[in-house]
Write a protein that holds these residues in place. Structure first.
Motif, PDB file in Angstrom:
ATOM      1  N   ARG A  94       0.851  -1.192   0.000  1.00 35.58           N
ATOM      2  CA  ARG A  94       0.000   0.000   0.000  1.00 35.58           C
ATOM      3  C   ARG A  94       0.881   1.234   0.000  1.00 35.58           C
ATOM      4  NH1 ARG A  94      -4.610  -0.458  -1.557  1.00 35.58           N
ATOM      5  NH2 ARG A  94      -5.208   1.313  -0.365  1.00 35.58           N
ATOM      6  N   PRO A  95       0.374   2.360  -0.493  1.00 37.81           N
ATOM      7  CA  PRO A  95       1.153   3.598  -0.451  1.00 37.81           C
ATOM      8  C   PRO A  95       1.551   4.008   0.967  1.00 37.81           C
ATOM      9  CG  PRO A  95      -0.803   3.884  -1.819  1.00 37.81           C
ATOM     10  CD  PRO A  95      -0.906   2.527  -1.163  1.00 37.81           C
ATOM     11  N   THR A  96       0.780   3.563   1.972  1.00 39.63           N
ATOM     12  CA  THR A  96       1.106   3.910   3.358  1.00 39.63           C
ATOM     13  C   THR A  96       2.245   3.064   3.899  1.00 39.63           C
ATOM     14  OG1 THR A  96      -0.519   2.332   4.194  1.00 39.63           O
ATOM     15  CG2 THR A  96      -1.252   4.624   3.910  1.00 39.63           C
ATOM     16  N   GLY A  97       2.678   2.060   3.137  1.00 41.71           N
ATOM     17  CA  GLY A  97       3.726   1.173   3.604  1.00 41.71           C
ATOM     18  C   GLY A  97       3.193  -0.057   4.300  1.00 41.71           C
ATOM     19  N   TYR A  98       1.909  -0.090   4.626  1.00 42.15           N
ATOM     20  CA  TYR A  98       1.301  -1.246   5.260  1.00 42.15           C
ATOM     21  C   TYR A  98       0.777  -2.180   4.169  1.00 42.15           C
ATOM     22  CZ  TYR A  98       1.170   1.568   9.516  1.00 42.15           C
ATOM     23  OH  TYR A  98       1.504   2.334  10.595  1.00 42.15           O
ATOM     24  N   PRO A  99       0.884  -3.489   4.382  1.00 38.93           N
ATOM     25  CA  PRO A  99       0.297  -4.402   3.392  1.00 38.93           C
ATOM     26  C   PRO A  99      -1.219  -4.390   3.501  1.00 38.93           C
ATOM     27  CG  PRO A  99       1.127  -5.643   5.254  1.00 38.93           C
ATOM     28  CD  PRO A  99       1.509  -4.196   5.486  1.00 38.93           C
ATOM     29  N   GLY A 100      -1.872  -4.747   2.435  1.00 36.64           N
ATOM     30  CA  GLY A 100      -3.313  -4.952   2.458  1.00 36.64           C
ATOM     31  C   GLY A 100      -3.574  -6.452   2.432  1.00 36.64           C
ATOM     32  N   TYR A 101      -4.707  -6.860   2.916  1.00 35.22           N
ATOM     33  CA  TYR A 101      -5.056  -8.272   2.968  1.00 35.22           C
ATOM     34  C   TYR A 101      -6.417  -8.475   2.327  1.00 35.22           C
ATOM     35  CZ  TYR A 101      -1.366  -8.628   6.456  1.00 35.22           C
ATOM     36  OH  TYR A 101      -0.161  -8.585   7.101  1.00 35.22           O
ATOM     37  N   SER A 102      -6.561  -9.558   1.587  1.00 31.39           N
ATOM     38  CA  SER A 102      -7.881  -9.903   1.052  1.00 31.39           C
ATOM     39  C   SER A 102      -7.955 -11.413   0.878  1.00 31.39           C
ATOM     40  CB  SER A 102      -8.147  -9.192  -0.279  1.00 31.39           C
ATOM     41  OG  SER A 102      -7.277  -9.659  -1.274  1.00 31.39           O
ATOM     42  N   GLU A 103      -9.175 -11.897   0.900  1.00 35.19           N
ATOM     43  CA  GLU A 103      -9.380 -13.327   0.721  1.00 35.19           C
ATOM     44  C   GLU A 103     -10.774 -13.553   0.151  1.00 35.19           C
ATOM     45  OE1 GLU A 103      -8.823 -17.517   3.158  1.00 35.19           O
ATOM     46  OE2 GLU A 103      -8.222 -15.631   4.075  1.00 35.19           O
ATOM     47  N   THR A 104     -10.853 -14.449  -0.825  1.00 37.57           N
ATOM     48  CA  THR A 104     -12.134 -14.868  -1.359  1.00 37.57           C
ATOM     49  C   THR A 104     -12.586 -16.076  -0.556  1.00 37.57           C
ATOM     50  OG1 THR A 104     -11.565 -14.053  -3.554  1.00 37.57           O
ATOM     51  CG2 THR A 104     -13.347 -15.669  -3.426  1.00 37.57           C
ATOM     52  N   LEU A 105     -13.815 -16.008  -0.068  1.00 38.37           N
ATOM     53  CA  LEU A 105     -14.352 -17.049   0.807  1.00 38.37           C
ATOM     54  C   LEU A 105     -15.668 -17.574   0.250  1.00 38.37           C
ATOM     55  CD1 LEU A 105     -13.847 -15.127   4.171  1.00 38.37           C
ATOM     56  CD2 LEU A 105     -12.394 -16.936   3.247  1.00 38.37           C
ATOM     57  N   PRO A 106     -16.012 -18.819   0.584  1.00 37.51           N
ATOM     58  CA  PRO A 106     -17.323 -19.318   0.172  1.00 37.51           C
ATOM     59  C   PRO A 106     -18.427 -18.570   0.902  1.00 37.51           C
ATOM     60  CG  PRO A 106     -16.185 -20.929   1.559  1.00 37.51           C
ATOM     61  CD  PRO A 106     -15.233 -19.805   1.322  1.00 37.51           C
ATOM     62  N   ARG A 107     -19.553 -18.427   0.251  1.00 33.71           N
ATOM     63  CA  ARG A 107     -20.697 -17.735   0.856  1.00 33.71           C
ATOM     64  C   ARG A 107     -21.415 -18.682   1.808  1.00 33.71           C
ATOM     65  NH1 ARG A 107     -25.628 -16.490  -2.656  1.00 33.71           N
ATOM     66  NH2 ARG A 107     -26.593 -17.990  -1.299  1.00 33.71           N
ATOM     67  N   GLU A 108     -20.833 -18.835   2.992  1.00 35.89           N
ATOM     68  CA  GLU A 108     -21.418 -19.702   4.016  1.00 35.89           C
ATOM     69  C   GLU A 108     -21.093 -19.115   5.384  1.00 35.89           C
ATOM     70  OE1 GLU A 108     -17.970 -23.117   4.045  1.00 35.89           O
ATOM     71  OE2 GLU A 108     -19.568 -23.258   2.561  1.00 35.89           O
TER      72      GLU A 108
END
Length: 129
Positions: free
Chosen positions: A9-23
């Protein structure tokens, strides 16, 4: 099993994301992702509010999403701030309800709105220390 994604990220912190099942079980995975992100950013004071918020957003997405998966996105856009988003491709934005006392659901967004660290109260939600 989907793997979390990180990015710079521009702030120097990493971003996190995850695709999850809709349950419903995906809420636990989303909470772990929030806890991991807050620990990495040394923002442990935001962990519990973040876990509550992501649980409620995932719960809404599980109930109303149009696809079989949802995406949880967590980033740190500034100092002492965590932004939490859940993408569900629903055409309808979540809206707080005023449920009757005997109703089982409908209180989640009201709880999120009462979390005093939420700024601004819109999607994606940002919590501040």
């Amino acid at each position: 099993m989907p793997q979390p994604t990180t990015w710079a990220r521009p702030t120097g912190y990493p971003g996190y994301s995850e695709t999850l099942p809709r349950e419903p079980e995906s809420a636990a995975t989303a909470r772990r992702l929030v806890r991991t992100a807050c620990a990495a950013w040394e923002l442990e004071e935001l962990t519990e509010d973040g876990a509550l918020i992501v649980s409620e957003l995932v719960s809404n997405a599980v109930q109303y999403a149009r696809r079989e998966s949802i995406r949880v996105v967590i980033d740190c856009p500034g100092v002492a701030c965590v932004r939490i988003g859940v993408v569900d491709f629903s055409k309808v934005l979540p809206a707080p309800k005023d449920p009757d006392d005997d109703e089982e659901g409908g209180r989640g967004l009201a709880l999120v709105a009462r979390t005093d660290r939420v700024r601004p109260p819109r999607s994606p939600l940002c919590i501040r220390a």
